[in-house]
Design a protein around this motif. Sequence first.
Motif, PDB file in Angstrom:
ATOM      1  N   ASP A  40       0.829  -1.208   0.000  1.00  0.00           N
ATOM      2  CA  ASP A  40       0.000   0.000   0.000  1.00  0.00           C
ATOM      3  C   ASP A  40       0.861   1.255   0.000  1.00  0.00           C
ATOM      4  N   GLY A  41       1.981   1.221   0.712  1.00  0.00           N
ATOM      5  CA  GLY A  41       2.887   2.369   0.704  1.00  0.00           C
ATOM      6  C   GLY A  41       3.463   2.623  -0.677  1.00  0.00           C
ATOM      7  N   ILE A  42       3.853   1.547  -1.362  1.00  0.00           N
ATOM      8  CA  ILE A  42       4.378   1.678  -2.728  1.00  0.00           C
ATOM      9  C   ILE A  42       3.283   2.176  -3.670  1.00  0.00           C
ATOM     10  N   ARG A  43       2.048   1.688  -3.458  1.00  0.00           N
ATOM     11  CA  ARG A  43       0.927   2.122  -4.298  1.00  0.00           C
ATOM     12  C   ARG A  43       0.646   3.610  -4.109  1.00  0.00           C
ATOM     13  N   MET A  44       0.822   4.106  -2.883  1.00  0.00           N
ATOM     14  CA  MET A  44       0.632   5.533  -2.629  1.00  0.00           C
ATOM     15  C   MET A  44       1.606   6.365  -3.457  1.00  0.00           C
ATOM     16  N   TRP A  45       2.803   5.834  -3.664  1.00  0.00           N
ATOM     17  CA  TRP A  45       3.804   6.554  -4.454  1.00  0.00           C
ATOM     18  C   TRP A  45       3.418   6.587  -5.934  1.00  0.00           C
ATOM     19  N   LEU A  74       2.100   7.076   2.933  1.00  0.00           N
ATOM     20  CA  LEU A  74       3.311   6.660   2.221  1.00  0.00           C
ATOM     21  C   LEU A  74       4.467   6.429   3.181  1.00  0.00           C
ATOM     22  N   PHE A  75       4.831   7.470   3.926  1.00  0.00           N
ATOM     23  CA  PHE A  75       6.010   7.376   4.789  1.00  0.00           C
ATOM     24  C   PHE A  75       5.719   6.585   6.064  1.00  0.00           C
ATOM     25  N   GLY A  76       4.490   6.681   6.567  1.00  0.00           N
ATOM     26  CA  GLY A  76       4.140   5.930   7.769  1.00  0.00           C
ATOM     27  C   GLY A  76       4.241   4.429   7.550  1.00  0.00           C
ATOM     28  N   GLN A  77       3.725   3.958   6.416  1.00  0.00           N
ATOM     29  CA  GLN A  77       3.736   2.524   6.144  1.00  0.00           C
ATOM     30  C   GLN A  77       5.132   2.024   5.768  1.00  0.00           C
ATOM     31  N   LEU A  78       5.821   2.746   4.896  1.00  0.00           N
ATOM     32  CA  LEU A  78       7.145   2.278   4.466  1.00  0.00           C
ATOM     33  C   LEU A  78       8.152   2.318   5.616  1.00  0.00           C
ATOM     34  N   SER A  79       8.115   3.368   6.413  1.00  0.00           N
ATOM     35  CA  SER A  79       9.050   3.447   7.542  1.00  0.00           C
ATOM     36  C   SER A  79       8.721   2.377   8.581  1.00  0.00           C
ATOM     37  N   GLY A  80       7.424   2.124   8.815  1.00  0.00           N
ATOM     38  CA  GLY A  80       7.035   1.072   9.748  1.00  0.00           C
ATOM     39  C   GLY A  80       7.524  -0.286   9.295  1.00  0.00           C
ATOM     40  N   CYS A  81       7.407  -0.557   7.995  1.00  0.00           N
ATOM     41  CA  CYS A  81       7.872  -1.840   7.451  1.00  0.00           C
ATOM     42  C   CYS A  81       9.378  -2.002   7.618  1.00  0.00           C
ATOM     43  N   ILE A  82      10.110  -0.939   7.347  1.00  0.00           N
ATOM     44  CA  ILE A  82      11.575  -0.985   7.464  1.00  0.00           C
ATOM     45  C   ILE A  82      11.983  -1.261   8.912  1.00  0.00           C
ATOM     46  N   LEU A  83      11.322  -0.596   9.858  1.00  0.00           N
ATOM     47  CA  LEU A  83      11.645  -0.803  11.277  1.00  0.00           C
ATOM     48  C   LEU A  83      11.327  -2.220  11.727  1.00  0.00           C
ATOM     49  N   VAL A  84      10.192  -2.763  11.274  1.00  0.00           N
ATOM     50  CA  VAL A  84       9.815  -4.123  11.655  1.00  0.00           C
ATOM     51  C   VAL A  84      10.818  -5.133  11.102  1.00  0.00           C
ATOM     52  N   LEU A  85      11.161  -4.992   9.826  1.00  0.00           N
ATOM     53  CA  LEU A  85      12.070  -5.950   9.198  1.00  0.00           C
ATOM     54  C   LEU A  85      13.486  -5.845   9.749  1.00  0.00           C
ATOM     55  N   SER A  86      13.897  -4.629  10.159  1.00  0.00           N
ATOM     56  CA  SER A  86      15.240  -4.443  10.706  1.00  0.00           C
ATOM     57  C   SER A  86      15.292  -4.706  12.208  1.00  0.00           C
ATOM     58  N   ARG A  87      14.098  -4.946  12.826  1.00  0.00           N
ATOM     59  CA  ARG A  87      13.981  -5.225  14.255  1.00  0.00           C
ATOM     60  C   ARG A  87      14.427  -4.054  15.115  1.00  0.00           C
ATOM     61  N   ALA A  93       6.899   1.131  15.665  1.00  0.00           N
ATOM     62  CA  ALA A  93       6.438   0.826  14.312  1.00  0.00           C
ATOM     63  C   ALA A  93       5.029   0.238  14.350  1.00  0.00           C
ATOM     64  N   CYS A  94       4.781  -0.660  15.304  1.00  0.00           N
ATOM     65  CA  CYS A  94       3.449  -1.275  15.430  1.00  0.00           C
ATOM     66  C   CYS A  94       2.390  -0.232  15.759  1.00  0.00           C
ATOM     67  N   PHE A  95       2.702   0.673  16.689  1.00  0.00           N
ATOM     68  CA  PHE A  95       1.738   1.712  17.037  1.00  0.00           C
ATOM     69  C   PHE A  95       1.469   2.623  15.835  1.00  0.00           C
ATOM     70  N   GLY A  96       2.514   2.913  15.068  1.00  0.00           N
ATOM     71  CA  GLY A  96       2.337   3.723  13.865  1.00  0.00           C
ATOM     72  C   GLY A  96       1.444   3.034  12.849  1.00  0.00           C
ATOM     73  N   LEU A  97       1.635   1.727  12.666  1.00  0.00           N
ATOM     74  CA  LEU A  97       0.821   0.971  11.710  1.00  0.00           C
ATOM     75  C   LEU A  97      -0.614   0.811  12.211  1.00  0.00           C
ATOM     76  N   PHE A  98      -0.786   0.714  13.528  1.00  0.00           N
ATOM     77  CA  PHE A  98      -2.144   0.738  14.093  1.00  0.00           C
ATOM     78  C   PHE A  98      -2.836   2.047  13.710  1.00  0.00           C
ATOM     79  N   GLY A  99      -2.083   3.139  13.804  1.00  0.00           N
ATOM     80  CA  GLY A  99      -2.630   4.443  13.451  1.00  0.00           C
ATOM     81  C   GLY A  99      -3.020   4.518  11.976  1.00  0.00           C
ATOM     82  N   ILE A 100      -2.217   3.909  11.113  1.00  0.00           N
ATOM     83  CA  ILE A 100      -2.527   3.880   9.679  1.00  0.00           C
ATOM     84  C   ILE A 100      -3.825   3.120   9.431  1.00  0.00           C
ATOM     85  N   ILE A 101      -3.995   1.981  10.118  1.00  0.00           N
ATOM     86  CA  ILE A 101      -5.231   1.200   9.967  1.00  0.00           C
ATOM     87  C   ILE A 101      -6.439   2.044  10.372  1.00  0.00           C
ATOM     88  N   ALA A 102      -6.332   2.738  11.515  1.00  0.00           N
ATOM     89  CA  ALA A 102      -7.440   3.567  11.997  1.00  0.00           C
ATOM     90  C   ALA A 102      -7.730   4.706  11.015  1.00  0.00           C
TER      91      ALA A 102
END
Length: 269
Positions: A40-45, A74-87, A93-102
């Motif tokens: 979805d972040g890539i689609r926003m771009w 765009l930035f909320g989802q992509l940055s959240g994904c990067i943080l999750v994958l990089s641990r 990151a989870c709280f940010g993605l919760f916010g995106i869902i809401a």
Amino acid sequence: MGHNDLMSAAEDFADQFLRVTKQYLPHVARLCLISTFLEDGIRMWFQWSEQRDYIDGTWNCGYFLASIFVIINLFGQLSGCILVLSRNFVQYACFGLFGIIALQTIAYSILWDLKFLMRNLALGGGLLLLLAESRSEGKSMFAGVPTMRESSPKQYMQLGGRVLLVLMFMTLLHFDMNFFYILQNIVGTALIILVAIGFKTKLAALTLVIWLFGINIYFNAFWTIPAYKPMHDFLKYDFFQTMSVIGGLLLVVALGPGGVSMDEKKKEW
């Protein structure tokens, strides 16, 4: 072969699968879980103007606020994904993605569409499991003094995550007299109940992963639809959201159901 023998063979298979995949299964689970946010972040771009125009047309908020909405997504989802994958900073990151869902639930009027609302809640369940994974077990306020296991927030996050994941499967139930659909409803309902209450959890979750993956490939094959057709984006959205729920179930397989479950209580009986 009796029922008990069949169940034992299935549990042995699940245990063997876990032994072979335990090193990389959590990584695969996290990748699957964040896949819908990544897509979805890539689609926003690539669909910046279309998304901005849609929000402006729906809410009459003007290009500036509509553009802010797209930027946040765009930035909320992509940055959240990067943080999750990089641990790194996974909880943030989870709280940010919760916010995106809401935010998306309100902006795209998902709140009034029961099917999409249930799928978004299931996605939130996956994030709860990811949040639980990132937390250490309930830490004591005093060194050397253990906390009560039942009071650990992690256990209740895992319970909430399991229950919310169940909502995804409720959207797949078909109230039809077709034999295949009746069988699918019975077996699927039994499995989601097992996952929700935490009984035979790893085996039930692994079975659901296989079942849901097959359904996803068959019904949401967006790659077979030309990109210019609206159905392409619709199926693509469904495909990656389903992959995220699969990621949540894989976390259940990898980490177990947690303390608030029948599997855990059985150890005390």
